[in-house]
Design a protein around this motif. Structure first.
Motif, PDB file in Angstrom:
ATOM      1  N   ILE A  43       0.835  -1.208   0.000  1.00 41.06           N
ATOM      2  CA  ILE A  43       0.000   0.000   0.000  1.00 41.06           C
ATOM      3  C   ILE A  43       0.866   1.254   0.000  1.00 41.06           C
ATOM      4  O   ILE A  43       0.625   2.207  -0.760  1.00 41.06           O
ATOM      5  CB  ILE A  43      -0.952  -0.012   1.210  1.00 41.06           C
ATOM      6  CG1 ILE A  43      -1.968  -1.157   1.072  1.00 41.06           C
ATOM      7  CG2 ILE A  43      -1.681   1.323   1.339  1.00 41.06           C
ATOM      8  CD1 ILE A  43      -2.822  -1.369   2.298  1.00 41.06           C
ATOM      9  N   GLY A  68       2.623   1.586  -3.380  1.00 45.51           N
ATOM     10  CA  GLY A  68       1.640   1.858  -4.426  1.00 45.51           C
ATOM     11  C   GLY A  68       1.220   3.312  -4.440  1.00 45.51           C
ATOM     12  O   GLY A  68       1.116   3.941  -5.506  1.00 45.51           O
ATOM     13  N   VAL A  69       0.986   3.868  -3.254  1.00 44.80           N
ATOM     14  CA  VAL A  69       0.613   5.287  -3.158  1.00 44.80           C
ATOM     15  C   VAL A  69       1.780   6.168  -3.593  1.00 44.80           C
ATOM     16  O   VAL A  69       1.604   7.123  -4.372  1.00 44.80           O
ATOM     17  CB  VAL A  69       0.174   5.624  -1.722  1.00 44.80           C
ATOM     18  CG1 VAL A  69      -0.023   7.136  -1.565  1.00 44.80           C
ATOM     19  CG2 VAL A  69      -1.115   4.891  -1.370  1.00 44.80           C
ATOM     20  N   ILE A 121      -1.260  -6.398  -4.279  1.00 40.66           N
ATOM     21  CA  ILE A 121      -1.609  -5.239  -3.449  1.00 40.66           C
ATOM     22  C   ILE A 121      -0.992  -3.966  -4.034  1.00 40.66           C
ATOM     23  O   ILE A 121      -1.651  -2.925  -4.124  1.00 40.66           O
ATOM     24  CB  ILE A 121      -1.137  -5.459  -2.005  1.00 40.66           C
ATOM     25  CG1 ILE A 121      -1.862  -6.658  -1.395  1.00 40.66           C
ATOM     26  CG2 ILE A 121      -1.367  -4.220  -1.157  1.00 40.66           C
ATOM     27  CD1 ILE A 121      -1.318  -7.107  -0.047  1.00 40.66           C
ATOM     28  N   SER A 134      -2.854  -2.989  -7.403  1.00 40.92           N
ATOM     29  CA  SER A 134      -4.207  -2.503  -7.155  1.00 40.92           C
ATOM     30  C   SER A 134      -4.200  -1.116  -6.519  1.00 40.92           C
ATOM     31  O   SER A 134      -4.992  -0.245  -6.882  1.00 40.92           O
ATOM     32  CB  SER A 134      -4.965  -3.484  -6.249  1.00 40.92           C
ATOM     33  OG  SER A 134      -5.141  -4.719  -6.887  1.00 40.92           O
ATOM     34  N   THR A 135      -3.291  -0.904  -5.572  1.00 41.45           N
ATOM     35  CA  THR A 135      -3.191   0.404  -4.928  1.00 41.45           C
ATOM     36  C   THR A 135      -2.747   1.469  -5.919  1.00 41.45           C
ATOM     37  O   THR A 135      -3.308   2.573  -5.964  1.00 41.45           O
ATOM     38  CB  THR A 135      -2.201   0.341  -3.755  1.00 41.45           C
ATOM     39  OG1 THR A 135      -2.619  -0.656  -2.827  1.00 41.45           O
ATOM     40  CG2 THR A 135      -2.115   1.681  -3.048  1.00 41.45           C
ATOM     41  N   ARG A 136      -1.766   1.150  -6.737  1.00 38.75           N
ATOM     42  CA  ARG A 136      -1.269   2.113  -7.726  1.00 38.75           C
ATOM     43  C   ARG A 136      -2.372   2.516  -8.708  1.00 38.75           C
ATOM     44  O   ARG A 136      -2.572   3.707  -8.985  1.00 38.75           O
ATOM     45  CB  ARG A 136      -0.091   1.504  -8.483  1.00 38.75           C
ATOM     46  CG  ARG A 136       0.586   2.452  -9.468  1.00 38.75           C
ATOM     47  CD  ARG A 136       1.683   1.714 -10.215  1.00 38.75           C
ATOM     48  NE  ARG A 136       1.136   0.633 -11.028  1.00 38.75           N
ATOM     49  CZ  ARG A 136       1.878  -0.317 -11.591  1.00 38.75           C
ATOM     50  NH1 ARG A 136       3.185  -0.328 -11.390  1.00 38.75           N
ATOM     51  NH2 ARG A 136       1.320  -1.249 -12.330  1.00 38.75           N
ATOM     52  N   VAL A 159      -5.045   4.744  -6.963  1.00 41.47           N
ATOM     53  CA  VAL A 159      -4.610   6.139  -6.772  1.00 41.47           C
ATOM     54  C   VAL A 159      -4.685   6.902  -8.086  1.00 41.47           C
ATOM     55  O   VAL A 159      -5.178   8.041  -8.141  1.00 41.47           O
ATOM     56  CB  VAL A 159      -3.175   6.186  -6.202  1.00 41.47           C
ATOM     57  CG1 VAL A 159      -2.664   7.625  -6.170  1.00 41.47           C
ATOM     58  CG2 VAL A 159      -3.145   5.585  -4.803  1.00 41.47           C
ATOM     59  N   LEU A 193      -6.124   8.447   0.424  1.00 35.20           N
ATOM     60  CA  LEU A 193      -6.291   7.196   1.163  1.00 35.20           C
ATOM     61  C   LEU A 193      -7.745   6.748   1.249  1.00 35.20           C
ATOM     62  O   LEU A 193      -8.050   5.583   0.965  1.00 35.20           O
ATOM     63  CB  LEU A 193      -5.671   7.336   2.560  1.00 35.20           C
ATOM     64  CG  LEU A 193      -4.148   7.528   2.579  1.00 35.20           C
ATOM     65  CD1 LEU A 193      -3.633   7.628   4.008  1.00 35.20           C
ATOM     66  CD2 LEU A 193      -3.448   6.397   1.839  1.00 35.20           C
ATOM     67  N   THR A 233      -9.047   5.522  -2.271  1.00 32.33           N
ATOM     68  CA  THR A 233      -8.469   4.300  -2.839  1.00 32.33           C
ATOM     69  C   THR A 233      -8.864   3.036  -2.081  1.00 32.33           C
ATOM     70  O   THR A 233      -8.480   1.936  -2.492  1.00 32.33           O
ATOM     71  CB  THR A 233      -6.928   4.396  -2.842  1.00 32.33           C
ATOM     72  OG1 THR A 233      -6.460   4.622  -1.500  1.00 32.33           O
ATOM     73  CG2 THR A 233      -6.454   5.523  -3.739  1.00 32.33           C
ATOM     74  N   VAL A 293      -7.840  -0.822  -2.872  1.00 29.97           N
ATOM     75  CA  VAL A 293      -6.863  -1.417  -1.963  1.00 29.97           C
ATOM     76  C   VAL A 293      -7.382  -2.741  -1.417  1.00 29.97           C
ATOM     77  O   VAL A 293      -6.652  -3.752  -1.401  1.00 29.97           O
ATOM     78  CB  VAL A 293      -6.529  -0.450  -0.816  1.00 29.97           C
ATOM     79  CG1 VAL A 293      -5.766  -1.176   0.291  1.00 29.97           C
ATOM     80  CG2 VAL A 293      -5.709   0.728  -1.333  1.00 29.97           C
TER      81      VAL A 293
END
Length: 254
Positions: free
Chosen positions: A76, A79-80, A134, A137-139, A142, A169, A172, A176
């Motif tokens: 996470i 990714g952010v 993870i 998906s996070t990237r 965002v 946050l 997303t 996430v």
């Protein structure tokens, strides 16, 4: 009605399995080689009555939770950061994208060379398996955020930290938790495989041991245990995701 349908479908599969194996059916598939439902149930009752079964459960769960939690935190965070900082994406993106297509289980020889104990190597394999779903998906989550949300906060005098905490946050979270759910499933696949190759305890190790001594009811008990553990842990992640994101419109959760 939904629970009745779910239970009914499971019961139908068990009845069909019992009929095909008990009658030694042979068509394109050879059901005469498989143990019956009754034999597997008897073996399952025998195993859950012993301490060894719960010891293996504890070892596999400890490995999963350790590797998965590490993957969740780093996946996470990275990714952010990669999605928000172009220079960091250019720096870390190429090596990560080169490693990402490599199956985590193919890294077992590397883990054996890198880590002093098999236990650390298995946790590393579990971490790698969950990390990339993870991270990706996070990237994507965002980058998919509407820019108007950030512009609105900045127009009202919000700082970069406030944009991150109040917009990025929360916005997303659906993506996430989608990555967390996928990561949990992949982590189970890889931890079981790693236990079969280099483990000394765990559900995967015990399932492989049953196969080596031709204990096919024991093999299927191990497979069922793996399936139940994977289902319960993935369901727990999805339930947590629904609780955390219940303030969002239902369309955002689909």
């Amino acid at each position: 009605m939904r629970w009745a349908l779910r239970i009914g479908s499971l019961a139908a599969v068990l009845v069909l399995w019992q009929v095909l194996t008990a009658s030694d059916a042979r068509a394109w598939l050879r059901f005469d080689q498989l143990p019956t439902v009754v034999e597997v149930a008897e073996r399952f009752v025998t195993q859950i009555g012993g301490v060894e079964y719960y010891h293996d459960l504890g070892n596999s769960l400890a490995r999963i939770m350790t590797g998965f939690l590490l993957a969740a935190v780093l996946g996470i965070a990275l990714g952010v950061l990669i999605a928000r900082a172009t220079w960091l994406g250019d720096l870390l993106g190429p090596p990560l994208e080169v490693v990402r297509p490599i199956p985590a289980i193919a890294l077992v020889p590397i883990a054996i060379l890198l880590f002093p104990t098999d236990e650390q190597g298995i946790v590393f394999i579990t971490f790698i398996a969950a990390f990339f779903p993870i991270l990706v998906s996070t990237r994507h989550a965002v980058r998919a955020l509407p820019t108007i949300w950030e512009d609105a906060v900045r127009t009202m005098g919000g700082s970069r930290v406030q944009v991150l905490v109040r917009v990025v946050l929360p916005g997303t979270l659906p993506g996430v938790f989608g990555g967390l759910s996928v990561g949990m499933g992949v982590a189970w696949i890889c931890v079981i495989s790693a236990e079969m190759i280099s483990g000394q305890f765990g559900v995967g190790y015990r399932t492989w041991q049953a196969y080596t001594v031709v204990d096919y009811p024991g093999v299927i008990v191990g497979m069922i245990t793996i399936g139940l553990l994977g289902y319960l842990t993935s369901a727990a992640v999805e339930l947590l995701g629904r609780r955390v994101t219940r303030w969002l419109p239902r369309e955002a959760l689909r």
